[in-house]
Motif scaffolding. Structure first.
Motif, PDB file in Angstrom:
ATOM      1  N   ILE A   1      51.328  49.167  36.593  1.00 55.55           N
ATOM      2  CA  ILE A   1      51.655  48.174  37.620  1.00 55.55           C
ATOM      3  C   ILE A   1      50.655  47.048  37.385  1.00 55.55           C
ATOM      4  O   ILE A   1      49.474  47.177  37.707  1.00 55.55           O
ATOM      5  N   CYS A   2      51.118  45.974  36.762  1.00 52.45           N
ATOM      6  CA  CYS A   2      50.224  44.892  36.358  1.00 52.45           C
ATOM      7  C   CYS A   2      50.691  43.573  36.960  1.00 52.45           C
ATOM      8  O   CYS A   2      51.810  43.130  36.696  1.00 52.45           O
ATOM      9  N   LEU A   3      49.824  42.954  37.754  1.00 47.56           N
ATOM     10  CA  LEU A   3      50.099  41.617  38.265  1.00 47.56           C
ATOM     11  C   LEU A   3      49.631  40.614  37.232  1.00 47.56           C
ATOM     12  O   LEU A   3      48.484  40.666  36.781  1.00 47.56           O
ATOM     13  N   ASN A   4      50.518  39.709  36.846  1.00 47.11           N
ATOM     14  CA  ASN A   4      50.265  38.751  35.776  1.00 47.11           C
ATOM     15  C   ASN A   4      50.183  37.329  36.307  1.00 47.11           C
ATOM     16  O   ASN A   4      50.819  36.990  37.305  1.00 47.11           O
ATOM     17  N   GLY A   5      49.454  36.484  35.593  1.00 52.32           N
ATOM     18  CA  GLY A   5      49.354  35.071  35.956  1.00 52.32           C
ATOM     19  C   GLY A   5      48.687  34.890  37.303  1.00 52.32           C
ATOM     20  O   GLY A   5      47.770  35.635  37.669  1.00 52.32           O
ATOM     21  N   ALA A   6      49.143  33.909  38.063  1.00 54.02           N
ATOM     22  CA  ALA A   6      48.541  33.606  39.362  1.00 54.02           C
ATOM     23  C   ALA A   6      48.566  34.810  40.304  1.00 54.02           C
ATOM     24  O   ALA A   6      47.674  34.969  41.140  1.00 54.02           O
ATOM     25  N   ALA A   7      49.554  35.680  40.154  1.00 54.11           N
ATOM     26  CA  ALA A   7      49.648  36.876  41.002  1.00 54.11           C
ATOM     27  C   ALA A   7      48.422  37.774  40.839  1.00 54.11           C
ATOM     28  O   ALA A   7      48.067  38.523  41.756  1.00 54.11           O
ATOM     29  N   ALA A   8      47.754  37.684  39.688  1.00 54.35           N
ATOM     30  CA  ALA A   8      46.559  38.498  39.442  1.00 54.35           C
ATOM     31  C   ALA A   8      45.441  38.168  40.425  1.00 54.35           C
ATOM     32  O   ALA A   8      44.542  38.982  40.635  1.00 54.35           O
ATOM     33  N   ARG A   9      45.489  36.997  41.029  1.00 54.89           N
ATOM     34  CA  ARG A   9      44.491  36.604  42.031  1.00 54.89           C
ATOM     35  C   ARG A   9      44.758  37.261  43.388  1.00 54.89           C
ATOM     36  O   ARG A   9      43.933  37.191  44.284  1.00 54.89           O
ATOM     37  N   LYS A  10      45.926  37.868  43.540  1.00 53.52           N
ATOM     38  CA  LYS A  10      46.337  38.423  44.831  1.00 53.52           C
ATOM     39  C   LYS A  10      46.027  39.906  44.986  1.00 53.52           C
ATOM     40  O   LYS A  10      46.264  40.482  46.047  1.00 53.52           O
ATOM     41  N   ALA A  11      45.540  40.553  43.913  1.00 55.92           N
ATOM     42  CA  ALA A  11      45.248  41.992  43.976  1.00 55.92           C
ATOM     43  C   ALA A  11      44.184  42.353  42.955  1.00 55.92           C
ATOM     44  O   ALA A  11      44.000  41.649  41.963  1.00 55.92           O
ATOM     45  N   GLN A  12      43.541  43.462  43.205  1.00 62.34           N
ATOM     46  CA  GLN A  12      42.568  44.013  42.267  1.00 62.34           C
ATOM     47  C   GLN A  12      43.067  45.367  41.797  1.00 62.34           C
ATOM     48  O   GLN A  12      43.861  46.035  42.485  1.00 62.34           O
ATOM     49  N   VAL A  13      42.610  45.783  40.628  1.00 61.31           N
ATOM     50  CA  VAL A  13      42.939  47.119  40.129  1.00 61.31           C
ATOM     51  C   VAL A  13      42.541  48.133  41.199  1.00 61.31           C
ATOM     52  O   VAL A  13      41.453  48.057  41.766  1.00 61.31           O
TER      53      VAL A  13
ATOM     54  N   ARG B   1      50.800  38.549  50.279  1.00 59.51           N
ATOM     55  CA  ARG B   1      52.228  38.723  50.007  1.00 59.51           C
ATOM     56  C   ARG B   1      52.620  37.671  48.972  1.00 59.51           C
ATOM     57  O   ARG B   1      52.133  36.546  49.016  1.00 59.51           O
ATOM     58  N   LEU B   2      53.502  38.058  48.057  1.00 55.74           N
ATOM     59  CA  LEU B   2      53.966  37.099  47.065  1.00 55.74           C
ATOM     60  C   LEU B   2      55.355  37.477  46.579  1.00 55.74           C
ATOM     61  O   LEU B   2      55.803  38.604  46.772  1.00 55.74           O
ATOM     62  N   ILE B   3      56.003  36.516  45.963  1.00 57.87           N
ATOM     63  CA  ILE B   3      57.321  36.713  45.364  1.00 57.87           C
ATOM     64  C   ILE B   3      57.185  36.413  43.886  1.00 57.87           C
ATOM     65  O   ILE B   3      56.595  35.399  43.492  1.00 57.87           O
ATOM     66  N   THR B   4      57.749  37.298  43.048  1.00 55.37           N
ATOM     67  CA  THR B   4      57.699  37.105  41.598  1.00 55.37           C
ATOM     68  C   THR B   4      58.910  37.800  40.981  1.00 55.37           C
ATOM     69  O   THR B   4      59.859  38.146  41.679  1.00 55.37           O
ATOM     70  N   TYR B   5      58.870  37.995  39.668  1.00 56.87           N
ATOM     71  CA  TYR B   5      59.947  38.695  38.975  1.00 56.87           C
ATOM     72  C   TYR B   5      59.350  39.822  38.144  1.00 56.87           C
ATOM     73  O   TYR B   5      58.155  39.868  37.885  1.00 56.87           O
ATOM     74  N   VAL B   6      60.223  40.739  37.720  1.00 48.22           N
ATOM     75  CA  VAL B   6      59.783  41.975  37.070  1.00 48.22           C
ATOM     76  C   VAL B   6      59.884  41.891  35.550  1.00 48.22           C
ATOM     77  O   VAL B   6      60.872  41.407  35.003  1.00 48.22           O
ATOM     78  N   ILE B   7      58.841  42.414  34.889  1.00 48.37           N
ATOM     79  CA  ILE B   7      58.842  42.661  33.446  1.00 48.37           C
ATOM     80  C   ILE B   7      58.789  44.174  33.270  1.00 48.37           C
ATOM     81  O   ILE B   7      58.013  44.856  33.942  1.00 48.37           O
TER      82      ILE B   7
ATOM     83  N   VAL C   1      61.274  40.181  43.118  1.00 45.88           N
ATOM     84  CA  VAL C   1      60.722  41.176  44.033  1.00 45.88           C
ATOM     85  C   VAL C   1      59.659  40.520  44.914  1.00 45.88           C
ATOM     86  O   VAL C   1      59.060  39.515  44.548  1.00 45.88           O
ATOM     87  N   HIS C   2      59.454  41.122  46.059  1.00 48.63           N
ATOM     88  CA  HIS C   2      58.374  40.737  46.959  1.00 48.63           C
ATOM     89  C   HIS C   2      57.296  41.797  46.832  1.00 48.63           C
ATOM     90  O   HIS C   2      57.598  42.992  46.764  1.00 48.63           O
ATOM     91  N   ILE C   3      56.047  41.349  46.801  1.00 43.32           N
ATOM     92  CA  ILE C   3      54.898  42.249  46.684  1.00 43.32           C
ATOM     93  C   ILE C   3      54.065  42.113  47.953  1.00 43.32           C
ATOM     94  O   ILE C   3      53.729  40.997  48.369  1.00 43.32           O
ATOM     95  N   VAL C   4      53.729  43.249  48.549  1.00 49.18           N
ATOM     96  CA  VAL C   4      52.869  43.290  49.730  1.00 49.18           C
ATOM     97  C   VAL C   4      51.632  44.108  49.362  1.00 49.18           C
ATOM     98  O   VAL C   4      51.761  45.251  48.931  1.00 49.18           O
TER      99      VAL C   4
END
Length: 116
Positions: free
Chosen positions: A69-81, A54-60, A44-47
């Motif tokens: 809706i939880c951003l994990n790993g490096a993606a956690a740096r791209k958004a805040q709660v 913007r980032l690309i990752t996979y879904v759990i 999935v792409h996240i905006v």
């Protein structure tokens, strides 16, 4: 020839968690995944509407009905709660298929529940 089209979108959902110390991905409430037709491990792409990231990752798959809706790993740096994001999936198909294909659009409520 194959074309890449919008398959589904979860529009304006709120981030509920960000877990830096985790192998990267996004955890999505199973109910939202089903509503959007998104499968576990699907790309999935996240905006992020709050900061433009913007980032690309996979879904759990997340626990059903929790609104997670939880951003994990490096993606956690791209958004805040509390950030509002859009989750987008794409599909490849022939031009003939694309002419009649309709994407699935999900517009969650303020608690990240699919509105039917």
């Amino acid at each position: 020839m194959f074309l890449t089209l919008l398959k589904s979108k979860i529009h304006r959902v709120k981030v509920t968690q960000a877990e830096l110390n985790y192998v990267g991905s996004i955890t999505i409430d199973e109910e939202l995944m089903e509503a959007a037709g998104i499968l576990e491990n699907e790309q999935v792409h996240i905006v992020n509407n709050n900061n433009g990231e913007r980032l690309i990752t996979y879904v759990i798959k997340g626990a059903r009905g929790t609104g997670i809706i939880c951003l994990n790993g490096a993606a956690a740096r791209k958004a805040q709660v509390g950030d509002v994001i859009i989750i987008i999936s794409y599909v490849m198909m022939t031009e003939e298929e694309a002419r009649t294909f309709k994407p699935t659009l999900v517009f969650p409520d303020e608690n990240n529940k699919p509105v039917r």
